[in-house]
Design a protein around this motif. Structure first.
Motif, short mmCIF file in Angstrom:
data_model
loop_
_atom_site.label_atom_id
_atom_site.label_comp_id
_atom_site.label_asym_id
_atom_site.label_seq_id
_atom_site.Cartn_x
_atom_site.Cartn_y
_atom_site.Cartn_z
N LYS A 15 -91.73 23.51 75.30
CA LYS A 15 -90.96 24.63 74.71
C LYS A 15 -89.50 24.54 75.13
CE LYS A 15 -93.30 27.82 76.89
NZ LYS A 15 -94.24 27.00 77.68
N GLY A 16 -89.28 24.36 76.45
CA GLY A 16 -87.91 24.33 76.96
C GLY A 16 -87.13 23.15 76.39
N THR A 17 -87.78 21.99 76.36
CA THR A 17 -87.14 20.78 75.83
C THR A 17 -86.70 21.00 74.39
OG1 THR A 17 -88.59 19.44 77.24
CG2 THR A 17 -87.53 18.31 75.37
N THR A 33 -86.70 32.75 79.47
CA THR A 33 -86.93 33.77 80.50
C THR A 33 -87.24 33.13 81.86
OG1 THR A 33 -89.14 33.99 79.53
CG2 THR A 33 -87.55 35.73 79.04
N ARG A 38 -85.27 32.05 87.35
CA ARG A 38 -84.94 31.08 88.42
C ARG A 38 -83.48 31.19 88.83
NH1 ARG A 38 -89.14 28.37 85.75
NH2 ARG A 38 -87.77 27.66 84.09
N GLU A 59 -98.60 33.76 88.29
CA GLU A 59 -98.85 35.00 87.54
C GLU A 59 -97.64 35.35 86.69
OE1 GLU A 59 -99.55 37.85 90.61
OE2 GLU A 59 -101.26 36.74 91.41
N GLY A 87 -90.39 31.15 76.23
CA GLY A 87 -91.10 31.82 77.33
C GLY A 87 -91.27 33.32 77.13
N ARG A 90 -94.76 36.82 76.10
CA ARG A 90 -95.92 36.20 76.75
C ARG A 90 -97.10 37.14 76.80
NH1 ARG A 90 -93.02 32.15 79.96
NH2 ARG A 90 -94.55 30.85 80.99
N ARG A 129 -93.57 16.22 86.48
CA ARG A 129 -92.22 16.75 86.24
C ARG A 129 -91.42 16.87 87.54
NH1 ARG A 129 -91.22 22.24 83.11
NH2 ARG A 129 -92.76 23.04 84.57
N ARG A 167 -101.61 28.93 85.99
CA ARG A 167 -100.71 29.23 84.86
C ARG A 167 -101.43 29.01 83.51
NH1 ARG A 167 -96.03 25.33 86.29
NH2 ARG A 167 -95.14 25.92 84.29
N GLN A 195 -96.83 14.55 70.47
CA GLN A 195 -96.13 13.36 69.99
C GLN A 195 -94.90 13.12 70.88
OE1 GLN A 195 -95.88 13.58 65.44
NE2 GLN A 195 -95.65 15.71 66.05
P1 AP5 Z 1 -90.84 21.53 79.19
O1 AP5 Z 1 -89.97 21.36 78.02
O2 AP5 Z 1 -90.22 22.01 80.46
O3 AP5 Z 1 -92.11 22.42 78.81
P2 AP5 Z 1 -92.28 23.98 78.80
O4 AP5 Z 1 -93.27 24.28 77.73
O5 AP5 Z 1 -90.96 24.65 78.73
O6 AP5 Z 1 -92.97 24.15 80.22
P3 AP5 Z 1 -92.67 25.13 81.40
O7 AP5 Z 1 -93.54 24.67 82.53
O8 AP5 Z 1 -91.22 25.26 81.69
O9 AP5 Z 1 -93.19 26.47 80.75
P4 AP5 Z 1 -93.74 27.72 81.37
O10 AP5 Z 1 -93.95 28.55 80.20
O11 AP5 Z 1 -94.93 27.58 82.26
O12 AP5 Z 1 -92.58 28.13 82.42
P5 AP5 Z 1 -91.39 29.17 82.33
O13 AP5 Z 1 -90.26 28.56 83.02
O14 AP5 Z 1 -91.23 29.71 80.98
O15 AP5 Z 1 -91.58 20.13 79.45
C1 AP5 Z 1 -92.49 19.95 80.51
C2 AP5 Z 1 -92.46 18.47 80.95
O16 AP5 Z 1 -92.95 17.65 79.90
C3 AP5 Z 1 -91.04 17.96 81.26
O17 AP5 Z 1 -91.10 17.04 82.30
C4 AP5 Z 1 -90.62 17.28 79.95
O18 AP5 Z 1 -89.67 16.27 80.15
C5 AP5 Z 1 -91.94 16.73 79.44
N1 AP5 Z 1 -92.04 16.71 77.98
C6 AP5 Z 1 -91.53 17.61 77.08
N2 AP5 Z 1 -91.86 17.25 75.82
C7 AP5 Z 1 -92.59 16.11 75.92
C8 AP5 Z 1 -93.21 15.25 74.96
N3 AP5 Z 1 -93.17 15.51 73.64
N4 AP5 Z 1 -93.86 14.16 75.40
C9 AP5 Z 1 -93.93 13.88 76.76
N5 AP5 Z 1 -93.35 14.65 77.72
C10 AP5 Z 1 -92.70 15.75 77.29
O19 AP5 Z 1 -91.99 30.38 83.22
C11 AP5 Z 1 -92.20 30.23 84.61
C12 AP5 Z 1 -92.75 31.52 85.17
O20 AP5 Z 1 -91.81 32.59 84.98
C13 AP5 Z 1 -94.06 32.04 84.53
O21 AP5 Z 1 -95.21 31.44 85.07
C14 AP5 Z 1 -93.96 33.54 84.85
O22 AP5 Z 1 -94.31 33.80 86.19
C15 AP5 Z 1 -92.47 33.83 84.70
N6 AP5 Z 1 -92.12 34.25 83.32
C16 AP5 Z 1 -91.28 33.62 82.45
N7 AP5 Z 1 -91.21 34.30 81.29
C17 AP5 Z 1 -92.02 35.37 81.41
C18 AP5 Z 1 -92.39 36.44 80.55
N8 AP5 Z 1 -91.89 36.52 79.28
N9 AP5 Z 1 -93.27 37.36 81.00
C19 AP5 Z 1 -93.76 37.31 82.26
N10 AP5 Z 1 -93.46 36.32 83.13
C20 AP5 Z 1 -92.60 35.36 82.72
#
Ligand code: AP5
Length: 216
Positions: A15-17, A33, A38, A59, A87, A90, A129, A167, A195
Motif C-alpha cells: 500500500k505504502g509503496t 496514517t 511514526r 494492535e 492505512g 482500518r 523489510r 497484525r 506481481q
Molecule cells: P509496503 O509498501 O511498506 O507495504 P504496506 O502495505 O504499506 O505495509 P505496512 O507494513 O507499512 O502496512 P501496515 O498497514 O501494517 O502498516 P502501517 O504503517 O499502515 O511494502 C512492504 C514491503 O514489501 C517493503 O519492503 C516493500 O519494498 C516490499 N514490496 C512492496 N511491493 C512489493 C511487490 N510488488 N513485490 C515485492 N515486494 C514488494 O500501520 C502501522 C501501525 O500503525 C498499525 O499496525 C496500527 O497500530 C497503526 N495504525 C496505522 N493506521 C491506523 C488506523 N487507521 N487505525 C488504527 N491504527 C492504525
C-alpha cells in the motif's frame, strides 16, 4: 475534479509503496496514517507515545485518535486536489467517519483499491523489510545504507515475526469488514499485489482511471 483514492490491503501488501508512487505521479496528497504516527512518535508527541505501545503489539490505535488525525489533514489546502489514503480506514467506524467527512467536503469520487497478496508472501516481505533508522524510508533489501540520507538500516519495530502474525490477525478481524462495507460501490476495485511493483503500478493506474471514468 478531485481524485480521492483509498489504498486497502493487509500489512506488507505494498500500500505504502504504491500510494507514494501514485500520489507523486498525480500530484495528490498522500496521507499514510502509519507514517504520521511514526513521525509523531519521533517528536515525542504525547498522543503518539500512547499509540506506540499499541503499534508495537500489532494492535490498532483507537478510532477517535485516527479519525481526528485524518479529518485534520483533509482540511488542509493541499488536500483540495485530492488524496491517496494509505492505512485508513482500518475499521468500519473509520470508514463511516470518512464518508461523513467526504459528504461535508462534497469533492470528487472515492476510489477504493484492495491490494491482494497471499499471506505467505506478506510474511516473507515483512521479515525482509528494512527501513532507515533516521528518515524511516523503506530500503532495498540488498542496500547497505539508506539511499535517501545514508542512515543505518533497521527492522521496523512491528516487523518481528510474532507481531506480524498479530497484525495479520487484526487485519482479518477489524479491517476485512471494511472491504465488505465498500465492495458494492461502483468505484471499488481489486488489484493483484503479488506481481512485481511496476506491474502492480500499471494495473493500479488502469483500474483507478477506469473507476473514475465509470463513475462520471
Ligand atoms: P509496503 O509498501 O511498506 O507495504 P504496506 O502495505 O504499506 O505495509 P505496512 O507494513 O507499512 O502496512 P501496515 O498497514 O501494517 O502498516 P502501517 O504503517 O499502515 O511494502 C512492504 C514491503 O514489501 C517493503 O519492503 C516493500 O519494498 C516490499 N514490496 C512492496 N511491493 C512489493 C511487490 N510488488 N513485490 C515485492 N515486494 C514488494 O500501520 C502501522 C501501525 O500503525 C498499525 O499496525 C496500527 O497500530 C497503526 N495504525 C496505522 N493506521 C491506523 C488506523 N487507521 N487505525 C488504527 N491504527 C492504525
Amino acid at each position: 475534479m478531485a481524485l480521492n483514492v483509498i489504498m486497502m490491503g493487509p500489512p506488507g501488501a505494498g500500500k505504502g509503496t504504491q500510494a507514494g508512487r501514485f500520489a507523486k505521479e498525480r500530484a495528490l496528497l498522500k496521507i499514510s496514517t502509519g507514517d504520521i504516527l511514526r513521525e509523531a512518535i519521533k517528536e515525542k508527541n504525547q498522543v503518539a507515545l500512547e499509540a506506540k505501545a499499541r503499534m508495537d503489539r500489532g494492535e490498532l490505535v483507537d478510532d477517535d485518535t485516527m479519525i481526528a488525525i485524518v479529518a485534520e489533514r483533509l482540511t488542509r489546502p493541499d488536500a483540495a486536489r485530492g488524496f491517496v489514503l494509505d492505512g485508513f480506514p482500518r475499521t468500519v467506524a473509520q470508514a463511516r467517519a470518512l464518508d461523513e467527512i467526504m459528504e461535508r467536503r462534497g469533492s470528487g469520487p472515492l476510489v477504493i483499491v484492495d491490494v491482494v497478496v497471499p499471506e505467505q508472501e506478506l510474511i516473507r516481505r515483512l521479515a525482509g523489510r528494512r527501513i532507515c533508522g533516521v528518515c524511516g524510508t523503506n530500503a532495498d533489501v540488498a542496500a547497505a545504507s539508506c539511499a535517501k540520507c545514508g542512515g543505518t538500516l533497521v527492522q521496523r519495530s512491528d516487523d518481528g515475526q510474532k507481531i506480524v502474525l498479530e497484525r495479520l490477525r487484526v487485519y482479518q478481524n477489524a479491517t476485512k469488514p471494511v472491504l465488505d462495507y465498500y465492495r458494492e460501490r461502483p468505484t471499488f476495485r481489486v488489484v493483484n499485489g503479488a506481481q512485481p511493483p511496476d506491474r502492480v503500478a500499471r494495473d493500479l493506474d488502469t483500474l483507478i482511471d477506469d473507476a473514475t471514468t465509470a463513475r462520471l
